[in-house]
Design a protein around this motif. Sequence first.
Motif, PDB file in Angstrom:
ATOM      1  N   ALA A 138      20.604  26.390 -11.418  1.00 53.54           N
ATOM      2  CA  ALA A 138      19.744  25.870 -10.357  1.00 53.54           C
ATOM      3  C   ALA A 138      20.445  24.798  -9.529  1.00 53.54           C
ATOM      4  O   ALA A 138      19.955  24.417  -8.457  1.00 53.54           O
ATOM      5  CB  ALA A 138      18.456  25.298 -10.963  1.00 53.54           C
ATOM      6  N   ASN A 139      21.585  24.311  -9.986  1.00 57.15           N
ATOM      7  CA  ASN A 139      22.349  23.310  -9.235  1.00 57.15           C
ATOM      8  C   ASN A 139      22.982  23.924  -7.992  1.00 57.15           C
ATOM      9  O   ASN A 139      23.094  25.152  -7.863  1.00 57.15           O
ATOM     10  CB  ASN A 139      23.460  22.729 -10.113  1.00 57.15           C
ATOM     11  CG  ASN A 139      22.923  21.933 -11.279  1.00 57.15           C
ATOM     12  OD1 ASN A 139      21.833  21.384 -11.201  1.00 57.15           O
ATOM     13  ND2 ASN A 139      23.689  21.863 -12.359  1.00 57.15           N
ATOM     14  N   ALA A 140      23.451  23.047  -7.114  1.00 57.59           N
ATOM     15  CA  ALA A 140      24.256  23.510  -5.981  1.00 57.59           C
ATOM     16  C   ALA A 140      25.621  23.978  -6.461  1.00 57.59           C
ATOM     17  O   ALA A 140      26.291  24.773  -5.793  1.00 57.59           O
ATOM     18  CB  ALA A 140      24.406  22.393  -4.949  1.00 57.59           C
ATOM     19  N   CYS A 141      26.064  23.483  -7.591  1.00 59.04           N
ATOM     20  CA  CYS A 141      27.304  23.920  -8.267  1.00 59.04           C
ATOM     21  C   CYS A 141      28.554  23.555  -7.487  1.00 59.04           C
ATOM     22  O   CYS A 141      29.592  24.216  -7.614  1.00 59.04           O
ATOM     23  CB  CYS A 141      27.269  25.424  -8.545  1.00 59.04           C
ATOM     24  SG  CYS A 141      25.803  25.939  -9.470  1.00 59.04           S
ATOM     25  N   THR A 142      28.484  22.500  -6.687  1.00 59.91           N
ATOM     26  CA  THR A 142      29.640  22.042  -5.921  1.00 59.91           C
ATOM     27  C   THR A 142      30.303  20.823  -6.552  1.00 59.91           C
ATOM     28  O   THR A 142      31.165  20.193  -5.948  1.00 59.91           O
ATOM     29  CB  THR A 142      29.222  21.711  -4.477  1.00 59.91           C
ATOM     30  OG1 THR A 142      28.159  20.763  -4.496  1.00 59.91           O
ATOM     31  CG2 THR A 142      28.767  22.963  -3.739  1.00 59.91           C
ATOM     32  N   ALA A 143      29.909  20.501  -7.786  1.00 67.79           N
ATOM     33  CA  ALA A 143      30.515  19.399  -8.525  1.00 67.79           C
ATOM     34  C   ALA A 143      30.678  19.821  -9.973  1.00 67.79           C
ATOM     35  O   ALA A 143      30.113  20.828 -10.420  1.00 67.79           O
ATOM     36  CB  ALA A 143      29.659  18.135  -8.416  1.00 67.79           C
ATOM     37  N   THR A 144      31.439  19.049 -10.732  1.00 69.93           N
ATOM     38  CA  THR A 144      31.781  19.408 -12.106  1.00 69.93           C
ATOM     39  C   THR A 144      30.715  18.932 -13.086  1.00 69.93           C
ATOM     40  O   THR A 144      29.743  18.269 -12.726  1.00 69.93           O
ATOM     41  CB  THR A 144      33.139  18.804 -12.487  1.00 69.93           C
ATOM     42  OG1 THR A 144      33.058  17.376 -12.341  1.00 69.93           O
ATOM     43  CG2 THR A 144      34.236  19.330 -11.582  1.00 69.93           C
ATOM     44  N   GLY A 145      30.930  19.270 -14.372  1.00 68.55           N
ATOM     45  CA  GLY A 145      30.063  18.776 -15.447  1.00 68.55           C
ATOM     46  C   GLY A 145      28.655  19.314 -15.359  1.00 68.55           C
ATOM     47  O   GLY A 145      28.423  20.484 -15.072  1.00 68.55           O
ATOM     48  N   THR A 146      27.681  18.430 -15.579  1.00 78.67           N
ATOM     49  CA  THR A 146      26.279  18.851 -15.587  1.00 78.67           C
ATOM     50  C   THR A 146      25.785  19.249 -14.202  1.00 78.67           C
ATOM     51  O   THR A 146      24.707  19.843 -14.077  1.00 78.67           O
ATOM     52  CB  THR A 146      25.390  17.722 -16.133  1.00 78.67           C
ATOM     53  OG1 THR A 146      25.613  16.528 -15.367  1.00 78.67           O
ATOM     54  CG2 THR A 146      25.713  17.444 -17.597  1.00 78.67           C
ATOM     55  N   ASP A 147      26.551  18.955 -13.144  1.00 82.31           N
ATOM     56  CA  ASP A 147      26.177  19.371 -11.790  1.00 82.31           C
ATOM     57  C   ASP A 147      26.713  20.766 -11.445  1.00 82.31           C
ATOM     58  O   ASP A 147      26.456  21.273 -10.359  1.00 82.31           O
ATOM     59  CB  ASP A 147      26.709  18.370 -10.762  1.00 82.31           C
ATOM     60  CG  ASP A 147      26.025  17.019 -10.856  1.00 82.31           C
ATOM     61  OD1 ASP A 147      24.817  17.006 -11.149  1.00 82.31           O
ATOM     62  OD2 ASP A 147      26.698  15.989 -10.657  1.00 82.31           O
ATOM     63  N   ALA A 148      27.448  21.373 -12.368  1.00 80.18           N
ATOM     64  CA  ALA A 148      28.019  22.700 -12.131  1.00 80.18           C
ATOM     65  C   ALA A 148      27.003  23.782 -12.468  1.00 80.18           C
ATOM     66  O   ALA A 148      25.906  23.508 -12.974  1.00 80.18           O
ATOM     67  CB  ALA A 148      29.272  22.873 -12.983  1.00 80.18           C
ATOM     68  N   CYS A 149      27.371  25.037 -12.187  1.00 84.80           N
ATOM     69  CA  CYS A 149      26.590  26.178 -12.650  1.00 84.80           C
ATOM     70  C   CYS A 149      26.816  26.369 -14.147  1.00 84.80           C
ATOM     71  O   CYS A 149      27.836  25.949 -14.705  1.00 84.80           O
ATOM     72  CB  CYS A 149      27.014  27.451 -11.914  1.00 84.80           C
ATOM     73  SG  CYS A 149      26.266  27.682 -10.284  1.00 84.80           S
TER      74      CYS A 149
END
Length: 506
Positions: A65-76
């Motif tokens: 559900a993230n944008a997935c444009t960053a690493t870690g828990t912000d990733a897909c």
Amino acid sequence: MEGSPWPFVGFVFGMLILGQLMGGVVCGSAHAGSSHISKGDLLKNRQYRTNAELVFYVDPTGNDANACTATGTDACLTIQGALNKAPKLLRHQVTVNLAAGNYAGFTVSGFTIDPSIQRATAGILIDGVLANVVPTTGSATGTATSGSAGSGITFGVLTDTAAAWTVSDTTMLGKLLLITGGTGSGQTKMITANTDTTITIAGAFSPAPDATSTYAVQAPSAIITSAAAGIPSPIGTASGGFSSAGVQIFNNNENGTTFGVTLRNVGIATGSTAAVTVSGGQNVELLQVVSTGTGASSINQNSTGTSLTSSFAGQISASNGSVLTVTSNYIAGALAGVASLSRANVAVTTSRVTTTSAAGVPLGASQGAGITPINVYCDCTSGAGSACVSVNSGHSATPAALATHDSAASVGSISVTNCTYGISVGPRGSVVANSATSTITGNALTYAVLASWGGMVTLPATTPTITAVTAELALDNGAAVDSFTTLAATYDCIAIPTTDSKVCRL
């Protein structure tokens, strides 16, 4: 004059003129060739095509559900989740970076590289990460004491006299040797063999490592551990994967670009039928991909015009008119080998192929297919009747009734160990040893060259190197035997007319 209607009339007239001008602009937007783009068009462009390079991240701690444009828990969380966020029309590269960890299989399908721009870099890159292995004994890192570059059928070697590795260590075979510093820095090669102090690679070093060269033995740490989900059909239902593969690549339109999809630094450890399935005329590049699954094949490839440059430990096969390139590989397993079937054409260079079953065929072509092995090392592990290169029709008709040779091999230098035959040619098969420097060397060879039931072999006019065999040339399992020296000195061919088996010189 106060109260005159003319100012009002002028105002109305001006508004009408302005309205006509605005109407012309609006109407003009519907005409072909207009450069006008509506707000809706802009939104569609953002949704359906790339307007700049895109980078997505995938991590075992992420969420789709993230944008997935960053690493870690912000990733897909999944690779499929990241791919689903990419526009289908590609004008730029889309990169999906994988953190270390285990991932579900995925499908790459329905993407098109914009034919209006033909960007050489447009496409999809699935990029994993490498990590040091843990050898059974010794260390994954160190400093070389010497090295040899290698050339042709002689592969490059790195020596570290202090290494103390386990001989033929399965934690190292098929993995990657990186020269991390000093002479030769930046080279990444696949490991095909090791002793307690040496590592042999597939291919050659340039330049060779020396006492200044530091190294690391590494493997992908982003691992595909399950098969991809069913492939969506046009009506919205899901069908099974082509071969229950960990990675499925099909029905993408590359529009003549060099590579549409690249898979790099990724491990595949599934029990699926195949590690990677490629279908539908794709251009796919596999770089530093290590398959350790239990499936029957690592690539089950059913497409036209596909070029695969891969690093695989497992069986590779091409069929149905495919074009497959296999370069600098270590291929090993119970049924390991490179198979060319049903009009496919496969080129295999600077690779080692090891089978651990009598049923395994290191290099084979049948059903009208072609195979070109050059500088390939074969190990059949003493399989009875095994051959490094096997070429035949793949048909069950009576051999003597088959009038044409419809499968072919063009062979450069091969090194053979533990195989019964170096080259075996059966019904409707033909082999040409394609240069004066052709070499067939090895041990445990009953015959270097065997032609049976209408098979035909053509050797170069100058004597190739053929060593360590019971007999160099044989027809129909020993019905006639000879040597190349005798063949070259006395006649152009040896043949058995009843079966039309032949061995000839150019």
